[in-house]
Design an enzyme around this catalytic site. Structure first.
Site, PDB file in Angstrom:
ATOM      1  N   ASP A 201       0.899  -1.136   0.000  1.00 25.08           N
ATOM      2  CA  ASP A 201       0.000   0.000   0.000  1.00 25.08           C
ATOM      3  C   ASP A 201       0.944   1.193   0.000  1.00 25.08           C
ATOM      4  O   ASP A 201       1.616   1.455   1.010  1.00 25.08           O
ATOM      5  CB  ASP A 201      -0.880   0.013   1.261  1.00 25.08           C
ATOM      6  N   HIS A 202       1.009   1.910  -1.112  1.00 30.49           N
ATOM      7  CA  HIS A 202       2.088   2.892  -1.235  1.00 30.49           C
ATOM      8  C   HIS A 202       1.960   4.026  -0.208  1.00 30.49           C
ATOM      9  O   HIS A 202       2.924   4.734   0.055  1.00 30.49           O
ATOM     10  CB  HIS A 202       2.196   3.431  -2.668  1.00 30.49           C
ATOM     11  N   HIS A 264      -5.925   2.778   1.616  1.00 31.53           N
ATOM     12  CA  HIS A 264      -5.102   3.923   2.034  1.00 31.53           C
ATOM     13  C   HIS A 264      -5.687   4.624   3.277  1.00 31.53           C
ATOM     14  O   HIS A 264      -4.978   4.920   4.228  1.00 31.53           O
ATOM     15  CB  HIS A 264      -4.997   4.968   0.916  1.00 31.53           C
TER      16      HIS A 264
HETATM   17  C1  BG6 Z   1      -4.159   4.682  -5.947  1.00 32.06           C
HETATM   18  C2  BG6 Z   1      -5.541   4.746  -6.531  1.00 32.06           C
HETATM   19  O1  BG6 Z   1      -4.018   3.544  -5.143  1.00 32.06           O
HETATM   20  O2  BG6 Z   1      -3.947   5.842  -5.143  1.00 32.06           O
HETATM   21  C3  BG6 Z   1      -5.718   6.020  -7.351  1.00 32.06           C
HETATM   22  O3  BG6 Z   1      -5.765   3.612  -7.355  1.00 32.06           O
HETATM   23  C4  BG6 Z   1      -5.388   7.226  -6.508  1.00 32.06           C
HETATM   24  O4  BG6 Z   1      -7.032   6.114  -7.868  1.00 32.06           O
HETATM   25  C5  BG6 Z   1      -4.019   7.054  -5.875  1.00 32.06           C
HETATM   26  O5  BG6 Z   1      -5.387   8.349  -7.358  1.00 32.06           O
HETATM   27  C6  BG6 Z   1      -3.731   8.168  -4.893  1.00 32.06           C
HETATM   28  O6  BG6 Z   1      -2.380   8.101  -4.526  1.00 32.06           O
HETATM   29  P1  BG6 Z   1      -1.578   9.401  -4.132  1.00 32.06           P
HETATM   30  O7  BG6 Z   1      -0.236   8.914  -3.707  1.00 32.06           O
HETATM   31  O8  BG6 Z   1      -1.545  10.268  -5.351  1.00 32.06           O
HETATM   32  O9  BG6 Z   1      -2.377  10.018  -3.033  1.00 32.06           O
END
Ligand code: BG6
Length: 515
Positions: A201-202, A264
């Site tokens: 989960d980045h 997230h």
């Molecule tokens: C991804 C989703 O996991 O996270 C995207 O699939 C979303 O739809 C993105 O835009 C948001 O990531 P960040 O790092 O830009 O907040």
């Protein structure tokens, strides 16, 4: 509202170690689905930044795997990706040597023979670069290929080499509901032991997310008030101005609740709400997060609302509504906005509402956590007629800004200078990452890729955690799927979301924080 800045002194900053000198063991990273955007935009730039910082082993290779016969085009494309998305300039010292380590192998993910060939190719590349048996398989394909890849890795003995360590990183979405997540976990664990599995989960790779734990557990003054006795409510927001960016078919099946809230936003919630872990180690951290999710009672359909954007304007430019996006149904019932209210039934949090919201095509981009504290028991100030922000005494709020403008602020009341009266106005004490430490270029993937190579699972999702969060959202998803919303679209692109989200909070006498 007045603001004060906090700065770290140059002397203190110079004492902070810039990076660790530990590097992982020689490894081949094998990326399945390597022709997709993620590899070019995020993974390769992240790996190159690690290389630039001396954090990769000398004996190292990357093998992209996908269906198209790309050959040498792949390395050239990755080079272009590093330049475009990694903020790297042409002629950068390490770039050519790094690209020499990038290989490509074309195969169908469900073709058994392809894996025999892949295994031979990995052995050949390992020989060429002096790498032993360590492999990191990164599943960056569409989720429908996960099962075929995992089963074939197992069937071809790629999960257990004669020597070395094998690990599997699995991208989101990890399942699309509780049953599918359980089934995927069963398939994964039939081939890989849980210690080999890294569900990514980045958000957990973001500095500001990790800093939530530092803020809470490396400082003495916040934890004593971090509970139901002092906190009135918590709001977590993941607002984006972007739409679905050409990912219509994926998003049609996902929607905001699956795409961002279940993973997230719930990760953010666990960091805000968890008990102090025994240590900053995988088992302890993951256990405390799990306990938070397990303490959340069923959310209840009346505590969840959804929205979909119609046409509108973002940053002065007109944008189409969701139903007119490329490869999206003209009658789509997919939500591009979701908000929920939940509670955590434990001693620390009983009775404190947590409000979560995530949406696309909103007025601004902001991911943040706002902790609103209770008011003092008796208000003796502001008896005079004040206007605007000062009309009422505002509660204290700690805001943790995950992105952009990464930082933390504390709002409190201050006396408005006057010789005649005592009036209170809100002011803000602000810590801003960029001015304190300089802007970090890390995109989250750097930290996570490195941790996976080291075998450190602290910042990765565990099987039980994934199933617990899915168990909370599956009933809502099912109820929503059973009833197509008649009122979609119900918010204009460029607004702050649908009215029903405001009503969700108004029921409790609350309002969403203005962003
Ligand atoms: C991804 C989703 O996991 O996270 C995207 O699939 C979303 O739809 C993105 O835009 C948001 O990531 P960040 O790092 O830009 O907040």
């Amino acid at each position: 509202m007045a603001t004060m800045q906090m700065k770290i002194s140059p002397e203190d900053l110079s004492k902070v170690p810039s990076s660790s000198s530990r590097v992982p063991e020689p490894t081949i990273i094998v990326i399945f689905g390597a022709s997709g955007d993620l590899t070019k935009r995020k993974l390769l730039p992240a790996l190159f930044h690690l290389e630039q910082n001396g954090l990769l082993p000398k004996e190292f290779a990357i093998v992209g795997v996908a269906r198209r016969p790309l050959g040498g085009e792949f390395a050239a494309d990755m080079r272009a990706g590093i330049l475009e998305f990694g903020g790297v300039s042409e002629g950068e010292a390490h770039l050519d040597a790094f690209i020499d380590k990038v290989h490509y192998y074309a195969m169908n993910f469900d073709d058994g023979e392809g894996y025999t060939g892949l295994r031979a190719e990995l052995d050949r590349i390992a020989g060429e670069h002096g790498i032993g048996g360590n492999r990191l398989f990164y599943l960056a394909t569409a989720p429908e290929y996960f099962t075929a890849i995992i089963e074939n890795l197992g069937a071809h003995g790629l999960n257990k080499p004669a020597q070395g360590t094998v690990r599997a990183v699995i991208e989101k979405p990890f399942g699309h509901d509780l049953e599918s997540a359980k089934e995927l976990n069963r398939q994964v664990n039939a081939v890989f032991a849980e210690r080999q599995v890294f569900r990514i989960d980045h958000y957990l790779g973001k500095e500001t997310v990790q800093n939530i734990l530092v803020f809470r557990f490396a400082n003495g003054i916040f934890e004593p008030v971090w509970n139901r006795n002092y906190i009135d409510n918590v709001q977590i927001t993941a607002a984006e101005t972007l739409g679905v960016e050409g990912r219509g078919p994926f998003y049609e099946k996902a929607g905001a609740l699956r795409d961002v809230v279940q993973n997230h936003v719930m990760e953010l919630l666990s960091f805000v709400a968890m008990e102090p872990p025994v240590s900053f180690e995988s088992q302890s951290v993951r256990l405390e997060k799990l306990k938070v999710w397990q303490a959340i009672p069923a959310i209840g359909i009346t505590n969840a609302v959804r929205g979909q954007y119609g046409p509108g304007s973002i940053d002065g430019g007109d944008v189409v509504g969701y139903r007119s996006e490329e490869r999206v149904s003209a009658t789509s019932g997919t939500e591009t906005y979701a908000a929920v209210k939940l509670e955590i039934d434990n001693w620390r949090w009983a009775g404190v509402p947590f409000y979560l919201r995530a949406g696309k095509r909103l007025k601004g981009r902001a991911t943040e956590i706002a902790i609103t504290f209770k008011q003092p028991p008796l208000m003796i100030f502001n008896r005079n007629n004040m206007q605007g922000d000062c009309a009422e005494i505002q509660p204290n709020v700690i805001t943790i800004r995950i992105q952009p403008d990464e930082g933390i602020s504390l709002r409190f009341g201050a006396k408005v200078p006057s010789t005649q009266s005592v009036n209170v106005c809100p002011v803000t004490m602000d810590f801003d990452y960029a001015s304190a430490f300089g802007k970090s270029s890390a995109n989250g993937y750097e930290r996570l890729l490195l941790d996976a190579m080291f075998g450190d699972q602290t910042l990765f999702a565990h099987r039980d955690g994934v199933e617990t969060t899915w168990s909370l959202y599956t009933p809502i998803l099912e109820a929503w799927a059973a009833k197509t919303p008649l009122k979609f679209p119900n918010y204009a692109a460029g607004s702050w979301g649908p009215d029903c989200a405001d009503e969700l909070l108004a029921r409790d006498g609350h309002k969403w924080r203005k962003l």
